[in-house]
Design a protein around this motif. Structure first.
Motif, PDB file in Angstrom:
ATOM      1  N   TYR A 139       5.203   2.845  -2.571  1.00 34.63           N
ATOM      2  CA  TYR A 139       5.480   1.699  -1.715  1.00 34.63           C
ATOM      3  C   TYR A 139       6.870   1.803  -1.096  1.00 34.63           C
ATOM      4  CZ  TYR A 139       1.442  -0.386  -4.036  1.00 34.63           C
ATOM      5  OH  TYR A 139       0.183  -0.638  -4.508  1.00 34.63           O
ATOM      6  N   GLU A 140       6.983   1.301   0.108  1.00 32.05           N
ATOM      7  CA  GLU A 140       8.272   1.135   0.775  1.00 32.05           C
ATOM      8  C   GLU A 140       8.331  -0.273   1.336  1.00 32.05           C
ATOM      9  OE1 GLU A 140       8.951   4.086   3.711  1.00 32.05           O
ATOM     10  OE2 GLU A 140       8.780   5.788   2.317  1.00 32.05           O
ATOM     11  N   ASN A 141       9.369  -0.995   0.915  1.00 37.64           N
ATOM     12  CA  ASN A 141       9.525  -2.399   1.343  1.00 37.64           C
ATOM     13  C   ASN A 141       8.272  -3.224   1.042  1.00 37.64           C
ATOM     14  OD1 ASN A 141      12.113  -1.796   2.433  1.00 37.64           O
ATOM     15  ND2 ASN A 141      11.139  -1.039   4.314  1.00 37.64           N
ATOM     16  N   GLY A 142       7.664  -2.937  -0.113  1.00 36.76           N
ATOM     17  CA  GLY A 142       6.503  -3.701  -0.542  1.00 36.76           C
ATOM     18  C   GLY A 142       5.195  -3.295   0.101  1.00 36.76           C
ATOM     19  N   THR A 143       5.202  -2.289   0.983  1.00 39.45           N
ATOM     20  CA  THR A 143       3.985  -1.858   1.672  1.00 39.45           C
ATOM     21  C   THR A 143       3.550  -0.490   1.162  1.00 39.45           C
ATOM     22  OG1 THR A 143       4.604  -3.076   3.656  1.00 39.45           O
ATOM     23  CG2 THR A 143       2.948  -1.353   3.911  1.00 39.45           C
TER      24      THR A 143
END
Length: 717
Positions: A139-143
């Motif tokens: 995940y990156e920034n919750g995505t």
């Protein structure tokens, strides 16, 4: 029809890799190649050792190699097998041809972890599949930006019959739905170029294959079936006779009358005598490797130990044991030793029923019948792969087993597989809702997401309402927590996810491993058991005698004295209920018709043979007062004669039957296997699941068809 030459050309390099050593395709391969190359989801069924693995994997690999090559270093094919032993077997069979194509193969189980290597083909179990969905996203920034399984384009399920109609099979349906969602999300975000998912399966023993294909693999899946069976020869009770062709005995009664009868559940000497006959009878092909199936782990220990002390005096021969409570290392050693040895006997429970490669087997010994024809075909299918002739030593230990075994052998010779009714096991939703929540970055899902998944998996009337009631119960019991429309894991599920690892991801009916048993000379754990045995006692375990030298936190053993009487450990496994199919085979083997429900005489007592199995018997005891359970014929017969007017009244009152099943659902759960999380369901859902598994309409049809009448025969051979 496309020629073998043209099909071989269409496979390209994969054809040489998988089929280079063969002169021609087998029929199932010939029929499967084109639809698999076209990307269709299919279930293939054909006889054991007919080349089903190559029939699926060769065209799958060919199609993927001819398509997008940019993801060659990602997992593109996920193979699912029911056991770790079979995962290992598939890995050994596939890594050679895949390696010759420049592709990689790996396995992911609790024993082997190749997922981080991202092999092109990864073989795993349902439990590890579940774990990878939960634990392998980035995940990156919750995505979500990447997931280990996002590039999987094909799922191949081996030994489909072991999944269908079980909680593990239902779990697979949910996992496939979650993988499709993952693929769609990844494609939408541009992480993959397609969201297509091809699902294929293989089995030698499936009834109603089209229905199984649609329910397990997806609505668009089709079945490709090749009928056929091998020649079956069996050893009869006549000591002067050799191997007898099953086809030479046209009726069940003729088969039954020729079966070997030991007349005792505990007479190991009779079993040893007939195994020795199989090894020494004159024939065109010597019998030197025997695989012996027994019904319990305790009997596996007893018989293997007994054979190791008796039959080895007659011939230089290895005797091995294999069952689920023996440590993994011991089981794998037995598999390897059996495969490599030429003169060897391996005593096993159901652990070797499926297709882990143990080499060529000259004969199969059946100590008692399996639960149904499908299991029988799996067991005898392990033999004669090289010769094409299956040799069986069928040993019945009483009249009931003689009847059931004779009927199953007759069905096996005709290629008839027992039907397996299907029902939704909502206990799987308990585990899958927790797993789907845990899969997200913040371990949080909306109620809407969970209900949409339930609708997708089981798009049947009322599914959404049932799923909502289950969520309410899980939240009430604090297994899940709902805050402002978002559902998270409760403390118990969170602790299970973090500390128990694999336990969070399974839908297996297990009772715990038990106390470790240690070999004092090596320090190795050789088994897990439920009872310790008394200090100084001699125990039969894994084909040899052991003396108990310590029974504290773990049980310490040393090689035992062969002059002392042995005991056996107690294992966690419970006695299996009598299936309706087993009861029906007894009825046929006793000489009756499908609709017969005879009343027999035994020692002056009236015995009603209903042949309905354990679940139906529990219902009959509630619905027909005055009947009693029979101590030796559980699930098959009751003591007493049913009143015909009462039977007619029961059959004409579906509401009364439903009310009876509903109010007695808890006592029926064990005989219907609703899944390990069944007790976490709301009470009304639990009862509804039992009703669906029981099948009130099927029961009414069955009881209306019963022809109850006195029979003058005797319940003896």
């Amino acid at each position: 029809m496309t020629s073998d030459h043209e099909l071989f050309k269409r496979l390209g390099a994969a054809g040489s890799a998988f089929y280079g050593q063969f002169d021609a395709f087998r029929e199932i391969q010939r029929r499967a190649i084109e639809p698999v190359l076209a990307g269709k989801s299919i279930l293939i069924t054909s006889a054991t050792a007919s080349g089903k693995t190559e029939a699926l994997y060769a065209p799958i690999i060919s199609r993927l190699m001819q398509g997008d090559r940019s993801s060659r270093h990602r997992i593109r094919v996920l193979g699912i097998a029911p056991t770790r032993a079979l995962v290992n077997d598939l890995f050994e069979r596939l890594q050679g041809p895949l390696g010759s194509l420049g592709l990689s193969c790996g396995r992911q189980t609790s024993d082997h972890s190749d997922k981080h290597k991202r092999p092109n083909v990864l073989i795993t179990t349902p439990e590890s599949f579940d774990s990878m969905l939960v634990r392998n996203g980035k995940y990156e920034n919750g995505t979500l930006t990447e997931h280990l399984l996002a590039d999987v384009e094909v799922v191949v399920i081996d030994e489909v019959h072991l999944f269908y109609g079980t909680s593990r099979g239902d779990q697979l349906v949910w996992l496939l739905a979650r993988l499709r969602r993952l693929r769609a999300f990844a494609c939408q975000r541009g992480y993959t170029k397609t969201n297509d998912l091809q699902t294929c399966g293989a089995s030698a023993t499936v009834s109603s294959p089209d229905l199984v294909a649609r329910r397990l693999l997806g609505n668009n899946a089709e079945a490709i079936c090749v009928a056929g069976s091998r020649d079956i020869e069996f050893l009869t009770e006549d000591p002067s006779a050799g191997w007898t062709k099953l086809s030479a005995l046209p009726t069940i009664s003729k088969i039954r009358d020729r079966l070997i009868q030991s007349n005792s559940q505990t007479d190991l000497s009779a079993v040893e005598m007939h195994i020795w006959r199989a090894l020494t009878v004159e024939s065109d092909a010597a019998c030197r490797k025997a695989l012996v199936f027994v019904p319990t782990r305790s009997l596996c220990d007893k018989l293997s130990t007994y054979l190791a002390e008796t039959i080895t005096r007659k011939r230089d021969i290895h005797v091995l044991a294999h069952h689920g409570s023996l440590d993994k290392t011991k089981r794998e050693q037995a598999e390897k030793a059996f495969s490599n040895a030429r003169d060897v006997i391996l005593v096993a429970t159901t652990t070797l029923e499926v297709g882990v490669d143990i080499g060529n087997v000259d004969c199969i010994v059946l100590v008692g019948p399996p639960p149904d024809t499908g299991a029988l075909l799996q067991r005898i299918g392990r033999g004669g792969r090289r010769s094409g002739i299956t040799r069986v030593v069928p040993i019945a230990r009483d009249w009931i087993e003689s009847c059931a075994l004779a009927s199953m052998l007759d069905a096996a010779g005709k290629g008839i597989v027992d039907e397996k009714p299907y029902a939704r096991r909502w206990s799987v939703f308990v585990q899958q809702s927790a797993s789907y929540v845990a899969q997200s970055k913040n371990r949080s899902r909306t109620r809407k997401q969970l209900l949409e998944l339930a609708d997708e998996v089981w798009p049947w009337q009322g599914s959404n309402r049932t799923a909502a009631r289950i969520l309410d119960k899980l939240i009430e019991d604090e297994l899940l927590v709902e805050t402002k429309g978002h559902i998270t894991l409760g403390a118990e599920w969170s602790e299970s996810l973090e500390s128990r690892g694999g336990g969070f991801h399974h839908n297996l009916d297990t009772e715990g491993r038990g106390t470790p048993v240690v070999d004092s000379s090596t320090g190795e754990v050789i088994a897990h058991v439920q009872s310790a045995g008394s200090l100084g006692s001699t125990m039969a375990l894994g084909g040899q005698r052991w003396d108990v030298v310590s029974a504290g936190g773990e049980i310490i053993l040393k090689p035992g004295n062969d002059r002392k009487e042995t005991e056996t450990f107690r294992y966690a496994a419970r006695a299996a209920p009598t299936s309706r199919n087993y009861a029906r085979h007894f009825l046929f083997g006793a000489g009756f018709q499908p609709e017969d429900a005879p009343v027999l005489m035994e020692n002056g007592e009236e015995i009603w043979v209903h042949a309905g199995g354990s679940a139906y018997e529990l219902a009959l005891l509630q619905l027909l007062p005055g009947l009693k359970a029979h101590p030796r014929m559980k699930g098959i017969a009751l003591v007493g004669i049913p009143d015909l007017d009462t039977v007619k009244a029961v059959a004409s009152s579906p509401d009364r039957i439903r009310d009876t099943i509903y109010s007695n659902s808890e006592s029926m759960e064990l005989s219907l296997s609703p899944g390990p999380y069944h007790r976490a369901l709301p009470d009304d859902v639990r009862r509804e699941v039992v009703l669906e598994l029981f099948g009130v309409d099927r029961f009414i049809e069955w009881i209306c068809s019963r022809q109850i009448r006195l029979w003058t025969g005797e319940m003896t051979r």
